[in-house]
Write an enzyme that holds these catalytic residues in place. Structure first.
Site, short mmCIF file in Angstrom:
data_model
loop_
_atom_site.label_atom_id
_atom_site.label_comp_id
_atom_site.label_asym_id
_atom_site.label_seq_id
_atom_site.Cartn_x
_atom_site.Cartn_y
_atom_site.Cartn_z
N HIS A 16 0.79 -1.24 0.00
CA HIS A 16 0.00 0.00 0.00
C HIS A 16 0.81 1.28 0.00
CE1 HIS A 16 -2.25 -3.29 1.98
NE2 HIS A 16 -3.18 -2.91 1.12
N GLY B 99 -6.57 12.08 8.78
CA GLY B 99 -7.36 11.11 8.02
C GLY B 99 -7.35 11.41 6.54
N ARG C 15 -5.38 16.88 3.51
CA ARG C 15 -4.95 17.64 4.68
C ARG C 15 -3.45 17.39 4.93
NH1 ARG C 15 -9.15 17.73 8.51
NH2 ARG C 15 -9.69 19.74 7.65
N ARG D 268 -3.15 4.78 -4.29
CA ARG D 268 -4.56 5.03 -3.89
C ARG D 268 -4.82 6.49 -3.48
NH1 ARG D 268 -7.73 0.20 -2.15
NH2 ARG D 268 -6.52 -1.54 -2.89
N ARG E 254 -1.76 10.40 15.40
CA ARG E 254 -2.94 10.71 14.58
C ARG E 254 -3.38 12.12 14.93
NH1 ARG E 254 -8.00 10.52 12.60
NH2 ARG E 254 -9.70 10.57 14.10
N ILE E 255 -3.70 12.91 13.91
CA ILE E 255 -4.26 14.25 14.13
C ILE E 255 -5.58 14.30 13.36
CG2 ILE E 255 -2.23 15.66 14.73
CD1 ILE E 255 -1.66 16.10 11.80
N SER F 73 -10.27 14.64 13.60
CA SER F 73 -11.43 15.34 14.13
C SER F 73 -12.29 14.35 14.92
CB SER F 73 -12.25 15.96 12.99
OG SER F 73 -12.77 14.93 12.18
N SER G 261 -15.04 18.68 16.00
CA SER G 261 -15.64 19.29 14.81
C SER G 261 -17.16 19.40 14.92
CB SER G 261 -15.29 18.47 13.57
OG SER G 261 -15.73 17.14 13.73
N ASP G 262 -17.75 18.62 15.82
CA ASP G 262 -19.22 18.68 15.99
C ASP G 262 -19.57 18.21 17.39
OD1 ASP G 262 -18.19 16.26 14.52
OD2 ASP G 262 -20.15 15.47 15.06
N ARG H 134 -12.72 24.92 10.36
CA ARG H 134 -12.03 23.70 10.78
C ARG H 134 -10.57 23.76 10.37
NH1 ARG H 134 -16.45 20.51 9.53
NH2 ARG H 134 -15.62 19.86 7.53
N1 ADE Z 1 -15.36 12.58 13.47
C1 ADE Z 1 -15.86 13.82 13.57
N2 ADE Z 1 -17.13 13.80 13.96
C2 ADE Z 1 -17.45 12.48 14.12
C3 ADE Z 1 -18.61 11.80 14.50
N3 ADE Z 1 -19.72 12.48 14.81
N4 ADE Z 1 -18.58 10.46 14.52
C4 ADE Z 1 -17.46 9.80 14.21
N5 ADE Z 1 -16.34 10.38 13.84
C5 ADE Z 1 -16.32 11.71 13.80
#
Ligand code: ADE
Length: 233
Positions: free
Chosen positions: A4, A20, A24, A43, A87-88, A90, A202-203, A216
């Site tokens: 890979h 991820g 980015r 890939r 790992r960096i 969200s 992020s949420d 973001r």
């Molecule tokens: N990464 C960012 N928001 C997420 C969520 N709601 N569920 C899983 N992974 C996430």
């Protein structure tokens, strides 16, 4: 070369930062590294190696989910002699008080899947980050005056669940949800290497607060700067 990753062994640094999203990785490499070289595009999982403050660092996309980060981190640890992977990413917040843009240093990850059992023969559902790397992140964040929150992340397999997981979240003491750290941590333990996971919220799944892509991008950079300092320590 691995199935890979097409990079030559010497083209990958001892410390790898893994967002991820491969684009980015490109953005971070172009913003922060000198003498940047694209070392993998199999890939479209772009990986870049360059120097930060004179020290070699690789920034590599991991893709989404445990199977994807599981493949890349395994190959990096075992075929490229990588020592540290941070790992960096969200995450979604399960708690009202953990707000969007907060930076979260994962102390341990609860896995939905049996990845840790299958990949590393670990029976526990909860896998710890590498202590050395985790502690160094805390120290550097403090030096940079960036507040981090810490605790247990849910490394989920399903983004679009059918059910209400309020009780499950409480029972398992979960703060935030992402989809990769448990595989990374399990691979590190098997390879006797160090792994950590820094997340930007992020949420928020309670308040329904969300972030825009542009916001973001900017806020992610705080987390990236911590990880880069850790990489060159
Ligand atoms: N990464 C960012 N928001 C997420 C969520 N709601 N569920 C899983 N992974 C996430």
């Amino acid at each position: 070369m691995t199935p890979h990753i097409s990079a030559k062994k010497e083209e990958i640094a001892k410390t790898v930062l893994m967002p991820g999203d491969p684009l980015r990785a490109k953005k971070i490499a172009e913003t922060y590294l000198e003498n940047v070289k694209l070392v993998n595009e199999v890939r479209n999982m772009f990986m870049y190696t360059g120097t930060y403050k004179g020290i070699e660092v690789t920034i590599a996309g991991s893709g989404m989910g445990c199977p994807s980060i599981g493949i890349y981190s395994y190959e990096l640890f075992n075929f490229y002699d990588v020592e540290n992977i941070i790992r960096i990413g969200s995450a979604g917040s399960y708690k009202k008080e953990i707000k969007v843009y907060d930076v979260y240093n994962v102390k341990e990850a609860y896995g939905d899947s049996n990845y840790a059992k299958l990949a590393a023969n670990i029976d526990d559902k909860v896998i710890k980050a590498g202590t050395k790397l985790y502690s160094l992140i805390e120290k550097i964040a403090e030096e940079k005056n960036i507040k981090t929150l810490t605790g247990r992340a849910h490394s989920a397999d399903v983004f679009y669940r059918h059910d209400d997981i309020t009780e499950f979240v409480k029972e398992n003491n979960l703060d935030v949800v992402e989809m990769e750290s448990v595989a990374l941590f399990a691979n590190a333990i098997r390879a006797k290497k160090q792994a950590a996971c820094l997340l930007t919220i992020s949420d928020n799944l309670v308040t329904k607060e969300v972030t825009t892509a542009e916001e973001r991008q900017n806020n992610f950079m705080q987390m990236v700067e911590i990880a880069l300092e850790v990489a060159v320590k």
